[in-house]
Enzyme design. Structure first.
Site, PDB file in Angstrom:
ATOM      1  N   LYS A  72       0.854  -1.201   0.000  1.00 25.11           N
ATOM      2  CA  LYS A  72       0.000   0.000   0.000  1.00 25.11           C
ATOM      3  C   LYS A  72       0.889   1.252   0.000  1.00 25.11           C
ATOM      4  CE  LYS A  72      -0.112  -0.320   5.028  1.00 25.11           C
ATOM      5  NZ  LYS A  72      -0.910  -0.703   6.216  1.00 25.11           N
ATOM      6  N   TYR A 127      13.526  31.334   2.338  1.00 24.56           N
ATOM      7  CA  TYR A 127      12.352  32.003   2.916  1.00 24.56           C
ATOM      8  C   TYR A 127      12.557  32.269   4.411  1.00 24.56           C
ATOM      9  CZ  TYR A 127       9.621  30.576  -1.203  1.00 24.56           C
ATOM     10  OH  TYR A 127       9.139  30.401  -2.467  1.00 24.56           O
TER      11      TYR A 127
HETATM   12  C1  LIG Z   1      -0.079  -1.681   6.859  1.00 26.50           C
HETATM   13  C2  LIG Z   1      -0.643  -2.983   7.262  1.00 26.50           C
HETATM   14  C3  LIG Z   1       0.166  -4.129   7.312  1.00 26.50           C
HETATM   15  C4  LIG Z   1       1.672  -4.076   7.105  1.00 26.50           C
HETATM   16  O1  LIG Z   1       2.258  -3.488   8.221  1.00 26.50           O
HETATM   17  P1  LIG Z   1       3.845  -3.445   8.442  1.00 26.50           P
HETATM   18  O2  LIG Z   1       3.974  -3.105   9.863  1.00 26.50           O
HETATM   19  O3  LIG Z   1       4.349  -2.367   7.535  1.00 26.50           O
HETATM   20  O4  LIG Z   1       4.405  -4.765   8.095  1.00 26.50           O
HETATM   21  C5  LIG Z   1      -0.431  -5.337   7.597  1.00 26.50           C
HETATM   22  N1  LIG Z   1      -1.751  -5.418   7.841  1.00 26.50           N
HETATM   23  C6  LIG Z   1      -2.566  -4.343   7.827  1.00 26.50           C
HETATM   24  C7  LIG Z   1      -4.017  -4.504   8.118  1.00 26.50           C
HETATM   25  C8  LIG Z   1      -2.040  -3.088   7.554  1.00 26.50           C
HETATM   26  O5  LIG Z   1      -2.841  -2.017   7.561  1.00 26.50           O
END
Ligand SMILES: *Cc1c(COP(=O)(O)O)cnc(C)c1O
Length: 349
Positions: free
Chosen positions: A13, A240
């Protein structure tokens, strides 16, 4: 535990935590990973556009009006509770699904103790249920209270799975561990580990310790180029707000990266630093949207076109993603997933 029976589900993601989802997924396909998870429908569609093979689980909510896209692109939707499951089933044609169980995080998922609702979900006509999963909320914290809470979440998950099996339903592939669930509870024997952070070779946070120490090799480097170099007389200021004033004859270099690229503006004023010619140069003044300026007085012969390393190795020195994130008060995934889309992603073997 990562054994032959446990398959990696790669969580990609947030544009694969900023690394570029399409190309990371392609590389994972090449390495034999065919199970992916993303947060939202557009991320899943992007993977299919890149011709990614294997299952893609959407961990978050997809509006039931988009059920046709789920079906057409062979996506697997997380079922966030009974009501939602019913709406999805009403689409008519079979939709692949995984059932999310809330075991204590209280974010999404059907309540683990609402066995009636869980059974109702499994009894729906049009869901092709491939798996059942939950999520830890303190598996990265090692104090006794957090360990106790995590063990309770495991018990809650097992209780629900057991009740479903006893009622004659098959929960399919079961999984609860993300990166720190794997590192701190390595003996669990579910069907998947659902990992993101550690597949990119980074810790979640600067200084975070885990029961299992991995020799993590970061996948990502962040680089930009020097665009302009100039000399400042004592008393002249930079960027800035004029927050940097030369207190000696100073050489500054402008660099073509800014906060629109995800480099934290909070690292202005020397909180952040970069590597040029293998040497550290502090940020002078404020980080701008598209540029930042560094003090290169102590580095010889810096010129336009020179490569600037913001994360990664240069010569004998290295700036770790967790140092940059830590300096900004960010988690590592927070920093990396914020890296902007106009940065070009190059994949080096
Ligand atoms: C983001 C997420 C993961 C992965 O998490 P990490 O700590 O980056 O391995 C797994 N399960 C869910 C439901 C998530 O939202």
């Amino acid at each position: 535990m990562l054994t032959a029976d446990c398959e990696i589900m790669a969580v990609i993601k947030g544009n694969a935590y900023g690394h570029g989802a399409g190309l990371i997924a392609k590389e994972l396909n090449r390495l034999g990973v065919f199970s992916f998870a993303v947060a939202a429908l557009p991320e899943a569609l992007e993977l299919r556009e890149h011709d990614i093979q294997g299952s893609i689980l959407i961990l978050g909510y997809t509006h039931p009006q988009n059920a046709g896209l789920l079906e057409h692109f062979d996506l697997t939707q997380a079922v966030v509770d009974y009501n939602y499951a019913r709406q999805l089933s009403n689409y008519g044609a079979k939709i692949k699904a995984q059932v999310k169980i809330d075991t204590g995080m209280h974010r999404i998922g059907e309540d683990y103790h609402n066995i009636d609702n869980l059974k109702r979900i499994f009894a729906l006509d049009n869901l092709d249920i491939e798996g059942t999963f939950s999520h830890f909320c303190v598996s990265d914290i090692l104090d006794e209270e957090s360990r106790q809470f995590t063990r309770q979440q495991i018990d809650n998950f097992d209780y629900a799975l057991d009740a479903l099996r006893k009622a004659g339903f098959n929960p399919g592939k079961c999984h609860i561990q993300a990166s720190y669930g794997l590192l701190n509870y390595p003996d669990l024997t579910y069907d998947h580990v659902r990992i993101g952070t550690i597949i990119f070779g980074v810790p979640a946070e600067d200084g975070l310790v885990a029961d299992t120490e991995l020799d993590l090799k970061p996948v990502l480097s962040l680089r930009a180029r020097v665009t302009s170099v100039r000399e400042l007389a004592i008393g002249e200021t930079v960027s800035y707000g004029r927050t940097f004033t030369a207190t000696r004859k100073t050489t500054v270099a402008s660099v073509a990266i800014g906060y629109a690229d995800g480099y934290p503006r909070i690292l202005s004023g020397g909180k952040g630093f970069v590597l040029i010619h293998g040497q550290y140069a502090p940020i002078a003044g404020r980080v701008c949207m598209d540029q930042l300026i560094v003090d290169v007085t102590d580095i010889t012969a810096v010129k336009p076109g020179d490569i600037v390393t913001l994360i990664g190795e240069d010569g004998d020195n290295r700036i770790a993603a967790e140092e940059v994130a830590g300096g900004a008060g960010f988690l590592v995934p927070e920093l990396l997933s914020g890296l902007g889309h106009r940065l070009q992603r190059y994949y080096v073997d």
